[in-house]
Design a protein around this motif. Structure first.
Motif, PDB file in Angstrom:
ATOM      1  N   TRP A  93      20.326  75.333  65.159  1.00 61.64           N
ATOM      2  CA  TRP A  93      21.455  74.996  64.883  1.00 61.64           C
ATOM      3  C   TRP A  93      22.344  73.794  63.625  1.00 61.64           C
ATOM      4  O   TRP A  93      23.455  73.969  62.202  1.00 61.64           O
ATOM      5  CB  TRP A  93      22.460  74.302  65.890  1.00 61.64           C
ATOM      6  N   LEU A 116      20.809  91.817  64.541  1.00 59.72           N
ATOM      7  CA  LEU A 116      21.510  90.841  65.453  1.00 59.72           C
ATOM      8  C   LEU A 116      21.761  89.315  65.688  1.00 59.72           C
ATOM      9  O   LEU A 116      20.066  88.377  65.614  1.00 59.72           O
ATOM     10  CB  LEU A 116      20.850  91.006  67.315  1.00 59.72           C
ATOM     11  N   GLN A 117      23.094  88.474  65.924  1.00 59.91           N
ATOM     12  CA  GLN A 117      22.841  87.019  65.573  1.00 59.91           C
ATOM     13  C   GLN A 117      23.394  86.246  66.449  1.00 59.91           C
ATOM     14  O   GLN A 117      25.003  86.967  66.673  1.00 59.91           O
ATOM     15  CB  GLN A 117      22.319  86.342  64.330  1.00 59.91           C
ATOM     16  N   ARG A 118      23.620  85.328  66.622  1.00 60.90           N
ATOM     17  CA  ARG A 118      24.991  84.834  67.927  1.00 60.90           C
ATOM     18  C   ARG A 118      25.480  83.559  67.322  1.00 60.90           C
ATOM     19  O   ARG A 118      23.865  82.617  67.133  1.00 60.90           O
ATOM     20  CB  ARG A 118      24.268  84.688  69.159  1.00 60.90           C
ATOM     21  N   GLN A 119      25.733  82.418  66.956  1.00 62.50           N
ATOM     22  CA  GLN A 119      26.272  81.855  66.145  1.00 62.50           C
ATOM     23  C   GLN A 119      27.153  80.719  67.406  1.00 62.50           C
ATOM     24  O   GLN A 119      27.531  81.171  68.326  1.00 62.50           O
ATOM     25  CB  GLN A 119      27.670  81.775  65.110  1.00 62.50           C
ATOM     26  N   PRO A 120      26.978  79.850  68.084  1.00 59.15           N
ATOM     27  CA  PRO A 120      26.805  78.276  69.118  1.00 59.15           C
ATOM     28  C   PRO A 120      28.038  77.970  69.016  1.00 59.15           C
ATOM     29  O   PRO A 120      28.969  77.452  69.866  1.00 59.15           O
ATOM     30  CB  PRO A 120      26.034  77.726  69.108  1.00 59.15           C
ATOM     31  N   VAL A 129      30.241  84.764  61.734  1.00 60.39           N
ATOM     32  CA  VAL A 129      28.983  85.691  63.151  1.00 60.39           C
ATOM     33  C   VAL A 129      28.252  87.234  62.640  1.00 60.39           C
ATOM     34  O   VAL A 129      27.223  87.575  62.492  1.00 60.39           O
ATOM     35  CB  VAL A 129      29.062  85.076  63.973  1.00 60.39           C
ATOM     36  N   ARG A 130      29.498  88.136  61.878  1.00 60.68           N
ATOM     37  CA  ARG A 130      28.589  88.999  61.721  1.00 60.68           C
ATOM     38  C   ARG A 130      27.816  89.401  60.059  1.00 60.68           C
ATOM     39  O   ARG A 130      27.747  90.513  59.647  1.00 60.68           O
ATOM     40  CB  ARG A 130      29.880  89.929  61.070  1.00 60.68           C
TER      41      ARG A 130
END
Length: 975
Positions: A177, A569-573, A592-593
């Motif tokens: 992060w 593929l990725q996720r942001q917190p 995030v895209r």
């Protein structure tokens, strides 16, 4: 200076040897680029003093960075009056995966015109600005960040509970992060109001000396270039669209333009003619063409349920095309299976290998720690001893492995005897020479450190000094091995152990729990290592490891392993409130895209650059399923349904021809031969009788021969053994070994102990013997078997003592080695578990058995087939009278014959033990006569009964299920 394209020099290890083009030098010289720690120095002698190549992060601890693998990527001519030295760089987000010597563009590689990814590009800029320093592995950065989090004083943070439960995973997540924020332009001192951002700012300031990651290095370059310094770069051509680059890279490109560097986009347009299906597909992708027309073979999707068949047909496809140029996209950078198909078709191997953490010597460090934890794990030590180039010398490893297999533990008599033999042999080889004696003692001490390190409690933790010593042993061993044979796996092992060592020091813990140490090692192993045996061979076509590596039109594009992927593929917190505050303070995080858009653009670029033919190949059991295909297949589905030729590669197994990618592949039918049939009689080879001379039998070999004489002949006469490696016994065998060891300790010659005394003594000895000969029972996965041993073995010893007492027996000896020779030179040898004498002086044979079910042993007694008891009795008592029985440890029962008069579970038998021994000898004689006549009987084959000698006194059932020779006699067939 253009460099000849030499695919056979891909990644040659420490040095790449490449000829200079004749047009650039008067004489044909060679560049020798040697990767040294932190710098690679190019020297051509006094004739070329103006040329210097520097790689600031080229090689650290024996492991090349992605940029270093690019070969000549950052040439800077610095002498006055030199040739300029302005570089023309091609930069792509996916080019670090391996652009030299084969990149996804056009033309040959040239010094001053590198094709680089993020790591390579940063290294060029750092070298030009004098900012270079050895790169820091991620495992070291995580360790340093965890230490900073643990030292952070003040109020409770949002990660406090997680840090206590799993500090390493927490630090790894928070560091990721933090790096995302740094890439976005993070300033910890900006006075953040959101609780999580404020906590992260405090953590960042607490880790002020945190080793820089890629985002930090990019940020440092952005700051350094603010003054607009001159750079040895003329132009940067971007493979990926500028708007899909992360925020930090977009700022860096902006600064480079302010420094006078031209930043251009590599043009992207449909490469195929409009009149082809491929051309129409590409124009539809670009939003400028209708979906009309029919398939013409220029777009092909080939699927197969068998990856091996897909590799075979793809290799044949390359062979049929001859030397025509192509680009092979090896998704996941792995062509291991495809290389087999290429080689079978006479084509060069692509030589791409997926990095793996499970390659050879990379596991040695993990084994070094596994051996040191309590409870002791004999399996880890066996792996270390069985390793082909083990840190333990082979002559020593063989002895210790044999001892460990016989008694899985350390400290047993077998283990001590093995060490004594090793010491005697090593000192004897020194022949009294002081120097050799000193060397022998040093060897013994080093082997002992590997095999018997100081044990550490997994919960209390291992002292830091002991953990560092394990790393140092691994570094010293791997470094020495690398110096001997130059294997890159050993260099990678040195790097791995060095990284772990630095991480352990960075944590600043006096003791290290097992879970933490193993987390660190797993993290260091995460990068893995390529297969050093995966060597690329010279080819007309190129191979790139990722679709995004292709950045210029190519006549033919072959996408191997066109299957689903996690790329993109990725996720942001971040919450909406956090994103808003970040944006308000000049640190807007990327959408995030963005990662998905970048991945999608790279996939589409691979299709758009195909000029004449596009072949997408997917192999695997589920390759025909929509969800198993690559995500790009779904994006192209509306067009490929009309324009693509879909091929089932399985058709190649049933047709004389198959057309793939516009190429007709000719196939030939394979002539099928009938499989050998099973038969009950096999001819005995010439010289069979002579091979029997001097053969020593045992009770077990008698049982095997009476069950199947062919099996006995293959095992004991032909000495045909199945392949095997040293292994640790399973739980049942360990329990049996423990029972025998307890009996040997408790039942000493003389009067037997009472049941209570035997049980008490067994309880006292049990833990000691477990550590010596059954250490695997201490492991968590065998907790049930350990509980069983503690509950059943002392009770079994008590019942055995009670049996001996009530039958008024006196102990003669336990585990007694006996041997005898009978008429016709029949020699027999064996070990009797327990020999006692009754009050009349007659022998009583007690055979201890640990079995889950007592049915088999009772049936042996009832049918008069107790071969082992009869054999032991004949060897012990000769022609004298004796009695015998099985003591079933698990059931705590003494099974014997009624006629013997012993107290126990008496069984009415078909014959007594002397009669059984006579039947064994008679049956053995008849089978031997039949074999000498040329017939060996396979007793598991249907119809064997009619070939057995008439009136055979004893016949045992053949156990084909567990036979090692069932495929030879065809009971099981060839599967």
């Amino acid at each position: 200076m253009d460099l000849d394209r030499r695919p056979h020099v891909r990644e040659t290890g420490y040095a790449a040897r490449m000829p200079l083009h004749e047009a650039d030098v008067d004489t044909r010289e060679y560049l020798n680029v040697c990767y040294l720690p932190g710098i690679a120095d190019l020297s051509l002698g006094d004739e070329f003093p103006q040329l210097l190549v520097v790689f600031s992060r080229g090689f650290e601890h024996g492991r090349s960075s992605p940029a270093a693998r690019l070969g000549l990527m950052g040439v800077q001519e610095i002498a006055e009056g030199g040739r300029g030295g302005m570089m023309d760089i091609v930069f792509g987000l996916h080019a670090d995966a391996g652009a030299w010597p084969e990149h996804g563009g056009t033309g040959s590689a040239a010094s001053g015109a590198p094709v680089v990814g993020p790591n390579g590009f940063v290294e060029i800029l750092e070298t030009a600005r004098g900012l270079g320093a050895p790169s820091t592995p991620n495992v070291v950065r995580i360790a340093a960040f965890e230490a900073a989090l643990e030292k952070l004083d003040g109020p409770s943070r949002f990660w406090t509970k997680s840090l206590k439960v799993d500090g390493w995973a927490t630090a790894r997540t928070l560091l990721r992060w933090r790096d995302e924020l740094v890439d976005a332009g993070w300033d910890p001192a900006a006075g953040w109001t959101n609780p999580r951002l404020a906590d992260l700012a405090a953590a960042d300031e607490a880790g002020a000396v945190l080793p820089p990651g890629l985002a930090d290095r990019v940020g440092a370059l952005v700051e350094d270039l603010a003054a607009g310094p001159a750079l040895p770069i003329r132009r940067i051509r971007l493979i990926d669209p500028r708007d899909v680059h992360p925020a930090g890279w977009r700022r860096l490109l902006d600064r480079l333009e302010l420094c006078g560097v031209a930043v251009e986009q590599v043009p992207l347009a449909p490469a195929a003619p409009d009149g082809t299906a491929l051309g129409r597909l590409q124009r539809w992708m670009m939003g400028g063409g209708p979906l009309d027309g029919e398939p013409d073979g220029t777009v092909t999707i080939a699927t197969s349920a068998s990856g091996a068949l897909a590799a075979e047909v793809t290799g044949q496809w390359f062979a049929e095309r001859g030397d025509r140029e192509a680009v092979l996209i090896a998704q996941n950078a792995d062509t291991h299976l495809l290389d087999h198909g290429l080689c079978a078709a006479g084509q060069p191997r692509a030589g791409r290998s997926r990095a793996s953490a499970h390659r050879g010597s990379l596991q040695i460090l993990l084994l070094a720690f596994k051996i040191a934890w309590t409870p002791f794990d004999p399996r880890a030590l066996m792996e270390l001893l069985a390793f082909p180039t083990s840190p333990i010398a082979p002559r020593v490893a063989r002895r210790l492995a044999a001892a460990l297999e016989e008694a899985p533990g350390r400290g047993s008599t077998v283990w001590r005897d093995a060490w004594a033999e090793i010491g005697e042999a090593e000192l004897a080889d020194a022949h009294g020479d002081p120097a050799k004696l000193k060397k022998a003692h040093a060897h013994l001490e080093r082997w002992l450190e590997w095999v018997e390190p100081e044990p550490a409690d997994p919960n209390a933790g291992m002292p830091l000094t002991a953990a560092l010593a394990a790393c140092d042993r691994t570094i010293a061993w791997a470094g020495a091995r690398h110096a001997i044979d130059g294997d890159q796996l050993y260099a990678a092992t040195v790097a791995l152990a060095s990284d772990v060592r630095v991480a352990l020091v960075k944590l600043a813990h006096e003791v290290l729990p097992r879970t933490l140490v193993e987390r660190i090692i797993d993290q260091a192993l995460d990068i893995g290592q390529d297969n050093p045996a995966a060597a690329a061979e010279a080819a007309k076509w190129r191979c790139v490891p990722q679709p995004g590596s292709l950045w210029a039109p190519a006549e033919t594009v072959v996408w191997w392993n066109f299957r689903t992927t996690q790329e993109g593929l990725q996720r942001q917190p971040w919450t909406d409130a956090e994103r808003q505050e970040l944006a308000d303070k000049g640190c807007p995080v990327d959408d995030v895209r963005l990662v998905g858009r970048a991945a999608s653009a790279s996939w589409e670029r691979a299709v758009l650059h195909a000029r004449g033919n596009l072949l997408l190949v997917a192999g695997g059991l589920d390759s025909g399923d929509d969800e198993a295909l690559h995500p790009l297949a779904h994006r192209l589905a509306p067009a490929t349904e009309k324009l693509a030729s879909c091929v089932r590669i399985e058709d190649a197994l049933a047709a004389p021809t198959i057309t793939v990618g516009g190429v007709e592949l000719r196939r030939e039918a394979v002539r099928v031969a009938p499989l050998p049939q099973s038969r009950p009689v096999w001819p005995a080879p010439a010289g069979y009788r002579e091979r029997l001379e001097g053969l020593i039998h045992s009770a077990t070999s008698f049982e095997a021969g009476l069950g199947c004489h062919l099996k006995w002949a293959l095992k004991h006469v032909a000495r045909l053994r199945p392949g095997r490696v040293r292994s640790i016994p399973d739980a049942n065998q360990l329990l049996g070994n423990l029972a025998h060891a307890l009996a040997q300790e408790i039942f000493v010659p003389g009067d037997p102990p009472s049941a209570e005394a035997a049980k008490e003594r067994a309880g006292e000895l049990l833990d000691y013997l477990i550590d010596q000969i059954a250490a695997p029972l201490r492991l968590p996965e065998l907790a049930a078997q350990l509980a069983e041993a503690r509950a059943r073995l002392p009770a079994a010893m008590a019942e055995l003592a009670r049996t001996v007492v009530v039958n008024e027996l006196t102990i003669e000896e336990a585990e007694k080695q006996v041997s005898a020779t009978f008429e016709n030179a029949l020699s027999v040898r064996g070990a009797v578990d327990l020999i006692a004498r009754d009050k009349n002086g007659q022998h009583v044979i007690i055979d201890l058995k640990w079995t889950r079910n007592d049915k088999k042993r009772r049936e042996e007694l009832e049918q008069g087939n107790a071969v082992q008891l009869a054999t032991y009795g004949a060897m012990t008592a000769g022609d004298g009278p004796y009695r015998a029985g099985y003591f079933l440890l698990n059931q705590r029962q003494f099974a014997t014959l009624v006629e013997g008069g012993l107290i126990g579970r008496a069984v009415e038998g078909a014959r007594g033990f002397p009669a059984t021994w006579a039947a064994v000898r008679e049956s053995w004689r008849k089978l031997a006569d039949r074999a000498e006549a040329g017939q060996l009987i396979a007793c598991g084959v249907e119809g064997h009964e009619e070939h057995l000698p008439a009136d055979l006194p004893i016949v045992l059932e053949a156990n084909c299920k567990w036979c090692d020779y069932q495929t030879l006699c065809r009971v099981r067939g060839l599967a």
